[in-house]
Motif scaffolding. Sequence first.
Motif, PDB file in Angstrom:
ATOM      1  N   ASP A 209       0.827  -1.217   0.000  1.00  0.00           N
ATOM      2  CA  ASP A 209       0.000   0.000   0.000  1.00  0.00           C
ATOM      3  C   ASP A 209       0.858   1.262   0.000  1.00  0.00           C
ATOM      4  OD1 ASP A 209      -2.312  -1.556   0.049  1.00  0.00           O
ATOM      5  OD2 ASP A 209      -2.355  -1.595   2.257  1.00  0.00           O
ATOM      6  N   GLY A 210       1.923   1.236  -0.781  1.00  0.00           N
ATOM      7  CA  GLY A 210       2.730   2.434  -0.982  1.00  0.00           C
ATOM      8  C   GLY A 210       3.724   2.755   0.106  1.00  0.00           C
ATOM      9  N   ARG A 211       3.917   1.850   1.082  1.00  0.00           N
ATOM     10  CA  ARG A 211       4.909   2.123   2.119  1.00  0.00           C
ATOM     11  C   ARG A 211       5.714   0.864   2.426  1.00  0.00           C
ATOM     12  NH1 ARG A 211       3.465   1.222   7.740  1.00  0.00           N
ATOM     13  NH2 ARG A 211       1.562  -0.034   7.885  1.00  0.00           N
ATOM     14  N   GLU A 212       6.912   1.086   2.934  1.00  0.00           N
ATOM     15  CA  GLU A 212       7.801  -0.022   3.283  1.00  0.00           C
ATOM     16  C   GLU A 212       7.447  -0.507   4.683  1.00  0.00           C
ATOM     17  OE1 GLU A 212      12.476  -1.097   2.481  1.00  0.00           O
ATOM     18  OE2 GLU A 212      11.996   0.924   3.189  1.00  0.00           O
TER      19      GLU A 212
ATOM     20  N   LEU B 295      23.351  -5.892 -12.862  1.00  0.00           N
ATOM     21  CA  LEU B 295      22.705  -4.778 -12.174  1.00  0.00           C
ATOM     22  C   LEU B 295      23.148  -4.810 -10.714  1.00  0.00           C
ATOM     23  CD1 LEU B 295      20.250  -2.668 -12.787  1.00  0.00           C
ATOM     24  CD2 LEU B 295      18.958  -4.223 -11.308  1.00  0.00           C
ATOM     25  N   HIS B 296      23.341  -3.642 -10.124  1.00  0.00           N
ATOM     26  CA  HIS B 296      23.627  -3.551  -8.695  1.00  0.00           C
ATOM     27  C   HIS B 296      22.528  -2.710  -8.052  1.00  0.00           C
ATOM     28  CE1 HIS B 296      27.567  -4.936 -10.054  1.00  0.00           C
ATOM     29  NE2 HIS B 296      27.841  -5.236  -8.790  1.00  0.00           N
ATOM     30  N   THR B 297      21.919  -3.239  -6.998  1.00  0.00           N
ATOM     31  CA  THR B 297      20.741  -2.583  -6.448  1.00  0.00           C
ATOM     32  C   THR B 297      20.552  -2.942  -4.982  1.00  0.00           C
ATOM     33  OG1 THR B 297      18.374  -2.200  -6.837  1.00  0.00           O
ATOM     34  CG2 THR B 297      19.187  -4.456  -7.155  1.00  0.00           C
ATOM     35  N   THR B 298      19.517  -2.366  -4.367  1.00  0.00           N
ATOM     36  CA  THR B 298      19.209  -2.610  -2.958  1.00  0.00           C
ATOM     37  C   THR B 298      17.906  -3.385  -2.822  1.00  0.00           C
ATOM     38  OG1 THR B 298      17.867  -0.618  -2.620  1.00  0.00           O
ATOM     39  CG2 THR B 298      20.264  -0.365  -2.422  1.00  0.00           C
ATOM     40  N   ALA B 299      17.734  -4.008  -1.661  1.00  0.00           N
ATOM     41  CA  ALA B 299      16.485  -4.715  -1.404  1.00  0.00           C
ATOM     42  C   ALA B 299      15.305  -3.752  -1.411  1.00  0.00           C
ATOM     43  CB  ALA B 299      16.573  -5.453  -0.067  1.00  0.00           C
ATOM     44  N   THR B 300      15.483  -2.575  -0.817  1.00  0.00           N
ATOM     45  CA  THR B 300      14.395  -1.595  -0.791  1.00  0.00           C
ATOM     46  C   THR B 300      13.979  -1.192  -2.195  1.00  0.00           C
ATOM     47  OG1 THR B 300      14.896  -0.705   1.403  1.00  0.00           O
ATOM     48  CG2 THR B 300      13.836   0.788  -0.155  1.00  0.00           C
ATOM     49  N   ALA B 301      14.949  -0.947  -3.075  1.00  0.00           N
ATOM     50  CA  ALA B 301      14.630  -0.538  -4.445  1.00  0.00           C
ATOM     51  C   ALA B 301      13.859  -1.622  -5.180  1.00  0.00           C
ATOM     52  CB  ALA B 301      15.906  -0.193  -5.198  1.00  0.00           C
ATOM     53  N   MET B 302      14.275  -2.877  -5.012  1.00  0.00           N
ATOM     54  CA  MET B 302      13.610  -3.968  -5.732  1.00  0.00           C
ATOM     55  C   MET B 302      12.215  -4.243  -5.187  1.00  0.00           C
ATOM     56  SD  MET B 302      15.447  -4.907  -8.287  1.00  0.00           S
ATOM     57  CE  MET B 302      15.581  -3.109  -8.426  1.00  0.00           C
ATOM     58  N   ALA B 303      12.050  -4.200  -3.879  1.00  0.00           N
ATOM     59  CA  ALA B 303      10.709  -4.436  -3.318  1.00  0.00           C
ATOM     60  C   ALA B 303       9.750  -3.322  -3.723  1.00  0.00           C
ATOM     61  CB  ALA B 303      10.792  -4.555  -1.800  1.00  0.00           C
ATOM     62  N   GLU B 304      10.225  -2.082  -3.703  1.00  0.00           N
ATOM     63  CA  GLU B 304       9.360  -0.981  -4.127  1.00  0.00           C
ATOM     64  C   GLU B 304       8.995  -1.122  -5.595  1.00  0.00           C
ATOM     65  OE1 GLU B 304       9.060   3.897  -4.130  1.00  0.00           O
ATOM     66  OE2 GLU B 304      10.997   2.950  -3.755  1.00  0.00           O
ATOM     67  N   PHE B 305       9.971  -1.456  -6.432  1.00  0.00           N
ATOM     68  CA  PHE B 305       9.696  -1.640  -7.855  1.00  0.00           C
ATOM     69  C   PHE B 305       8.611  -2.692  -8.065  1.00  0.00           C
ATOM     70  CE2 PHE B 305      10.429  -4.344 -11.578  1.00  0.00           C
ATOM     71  CZ  PHE B 305      10.195  -3.430 -12.591  1.00  0.00           C
ATOM     72  N   PHE B 306       8.755  -3.856  -7.434  1.00  0.00           N
ATOM     73  CA  PHE B 306       7.768  -4.918  -7.632  1.00  0.00           C
ATOM     74  C   PHE B 306       6.413  -4.536  -7.051  1.00  0.00           C
ATOM     75  CE2 PHE B 306      11.296  -7.380  -9.077  1.00  0.00           C
ATOM     76  CZ  PHE B 306      10.753  -8.385  -9.853  1.00  0.00           C
ATOM     77  N   SER B 307       6.405  -3.740  -5.986  1.00  0.00           N
ATOM     78  CA  SER B 307       5.134  -3.324  -5.402  1.00  0.00           C
ATOM     79  C   SER B 307       4.352  -2.402  -6.328  1.00  0.00           C
ATOM     80  CB  SER B 307       5.363  -2.623  -4.061  1.00  0.00           C
ATOM     81  OG  SER B 307       5.853  -1.304  -4.224  1.00  0.00           O
TER      82      SER B 307
ATOM     83  N   LEU C 144       0.662 -11.916  -5.904  1.00  0.00           N
ATOM     84  CA  LEU C 144      -0.694 -11.759  -6.426  1.00  0.00           C
ATOM     85  C   LEU C 144      -1.735 -12.142  -5.386  1.00  0.00           C
ATOM     86  CD1 LEU C 144       0.017 -13.366  -9.904  1.00  0.00           C
ATOM     87  CD2 LEU C 144      -0.478 -10.954  -9.503  1.00  0.00           C
ATOM     88  N   LYS C 145      -1.339 -12.916  -4.404  1.00  0.00           N
ATOM     89  CA  LYS C 145      -2.242 -13.350  -3.344  1.00  0.00           C
ATOM     90  C   LYS C 145      -2.381 -12.300  -2.246  1.00  0.00           C
ATOM     91  CE  LYS C 145      -1.798 -17.472  -1.721  1.00  0.00           C
ATOM     92  NZ  LYS C 145      -1.152 -18.670  -1.123  1.00  0.00           N
ATOM     93  N   HIS C 146      -1.262 -11.644  -1.919  1.00  0.00           N
ATOM     94  CA  HIS C 146      -1.247 -10.781  -0.739  1.00  0.00           C
ATOM     95  C   HIS C 146      -0.988  -9.310  -1.047  1.00  0.00           C
ATOM     96  CE1 HIS C 146      -1.438 -14.415   1.612  1.00  0.00           C
ATOM     97  NE2 HIS C 146      -0.329 -14.871   1.069  1.00  0.00           N
ATOM     98  N   ASN C 147      -0.781  -8.990  -2.316  1.00  0.00           N
ATOM     99  CA  ASN C 147      -0.601  -7.595  -2.727  1.00  0.00           C
ATOM    100  C   ASN C 147       0.530  -6.885  -1.983  1.00  0.00           C
ATOM    101  OD1 ASN C 147      -2.761  -7.684  -4.614  1.00  0.00           O
ATOM    102  ND2 ASN C 147      -4.206  -7.428  -2.940  1.00  0.00           N
ATOM    103  N   HIS C 148       1.681  -7.550  -1.956  1.00  0.00           N
ATOM    104  CA  HIS C 148       2.874  -6.877  -1.456  1.00  0.00           C
ATOM    105  C   HIS C 148       4.052  -7.188  -2.372  1.00  0.00           C
ATOM    106  CE1 HIS C 148       2.904 -10.610   1.383  1.00  0.00           C
ATOM    107  NE2 HIS C 148       3.663 -10.893   0.352  1.00  0.00           N
ATOM    108  N   GLY C 149       4.982  -6.253  -2.408  1.00  0.00           N
ATOM    109  CA  GLY C 149       6.218  -6.431  -3.150  1.00  0.00           C
ATOM    110  C   GLY C 149       7.329  -6.755  -2.178  1.00  0.00           C
ATOM    111  N   CYS C 150       8.160  -7.713  -2.520  1.00  0.00           N
ATOM    112  CA  CYS C 150       9.173  -8.209  -1.591  1.00  0.00           C
ATOM    113  C   CYS C 150      10.507  -8.395  -2.314  1.00  0.00           C
ATOM    114  CB  CYS C 150       8.760  -9.556  -1.006  1.00  0.00           C
ATOM    115  SG  CYS C 150       7.050  -9.631  -0.474  1.00  0.00           S
TER     116      CYS C 150
END
Length: 368
Positions: free
Chosen positions: A41-44, A256-268, A332-338
């Motif tokens: 829902d738009g927040r970490e 690619l070099h990235t962070t967990a926060t960036a990837m979870a937000e992207f997928f969310s 798709l079941k729980h609507n969160h990006g991880c």
Amino acid sequence: MSAGAKVEGYVADGYDKVREVFQELMDDGRETGAGVSVWRDGREVVRLSGGWADTGRHRAWRSDTLVQPYSLSKSFVTLAALVAVRDGALALDEPIAKRWPAYGVRGKERTTLRQVLTHRSGQPRFPSEAAGLDLLDDAGLRESLAMAAPEYVPGTSLGEHALTYGHLVDAILRETAGTTLGEVYNEVVRPALGLDAWFGVPDHALERVADLEYADPEWPRRLHAAPWLRIPDGVLDVERVNTAPWRQSVFGAVNLHTTATAMAEFFSRLTGADGPVRALLGPRLHADLLASQVTDFDEVFGTRITWTLGFVRDRGKIAKGGIGGSAAWWSLKHNHGCAYLTRRLDDHSRAAAIAAALGDDLTVVGED
């Protein structure tokens, strides 16, 4: 447990199990450096860091630590290719050779960009003729793919293009759009999506990059995907990939070099009708990106799998993993990006444990 292995960060109410599992991974030695992020829902709602970012165990893993997640990189190569489609430089279903004649030889005359993006172009590895090329010989590696015959008739079989994916797209962009994968990603895709994720880590960010290490020195040789990762030599050599020249290069399939926060937000935000990916690509290409394109036995994964244009998809998730244990997904079941990103090269059981704590199933996200 030493103080350096302490888990730092926060979890919102209802996510305590994620912290518990992550701490267990640190305590039992299965993990030595990793980050976990969950967005909803738009927040970490989960941001956890644990272990170390360097082999000497002097730098603690932080929320802004960058790490190479191997094949998770491919999803962002796809986005760069689709930007060129958006702009009319090429089309998904026309022969690549129509705009790059040199590619249309030895059975590749009718190969399309869609076949490349869904790992059906018959070039899942570099040809034996490229065995003597250096890992960073971009031009030589691209030429080897143009000259090679496909391993099977394009469109008739499936095998993840383990190391070739980025070089194929880079070559196509050079020949059809007069640009490069690095330029399209870093000048268009990354700014549009607001990603702390880099093809070619800039000087100012090098100090944030984590060193990769093996859980077991024999790990590279035990991989199911090992036959597809041998050419060019060095992609799984931590002494090579832990260098600045590699980190500042563009080897699109893996670095690619990235962070967990960036990837979870992207997928969310990946599937959102008002999200940045849809805004970047437009409704038609966004829908094409997420739609199931092919379901078949993937010889590199060693299992039956469904590919979209840039992701693995099943009833529960849209995901992408990387050899070594990193993974990111939209549930798709729980609507969160991880995202679970690690520097300790091993299997995907650690990410799977985090997913299970969230009620998700990470079956088939990597290449092991």
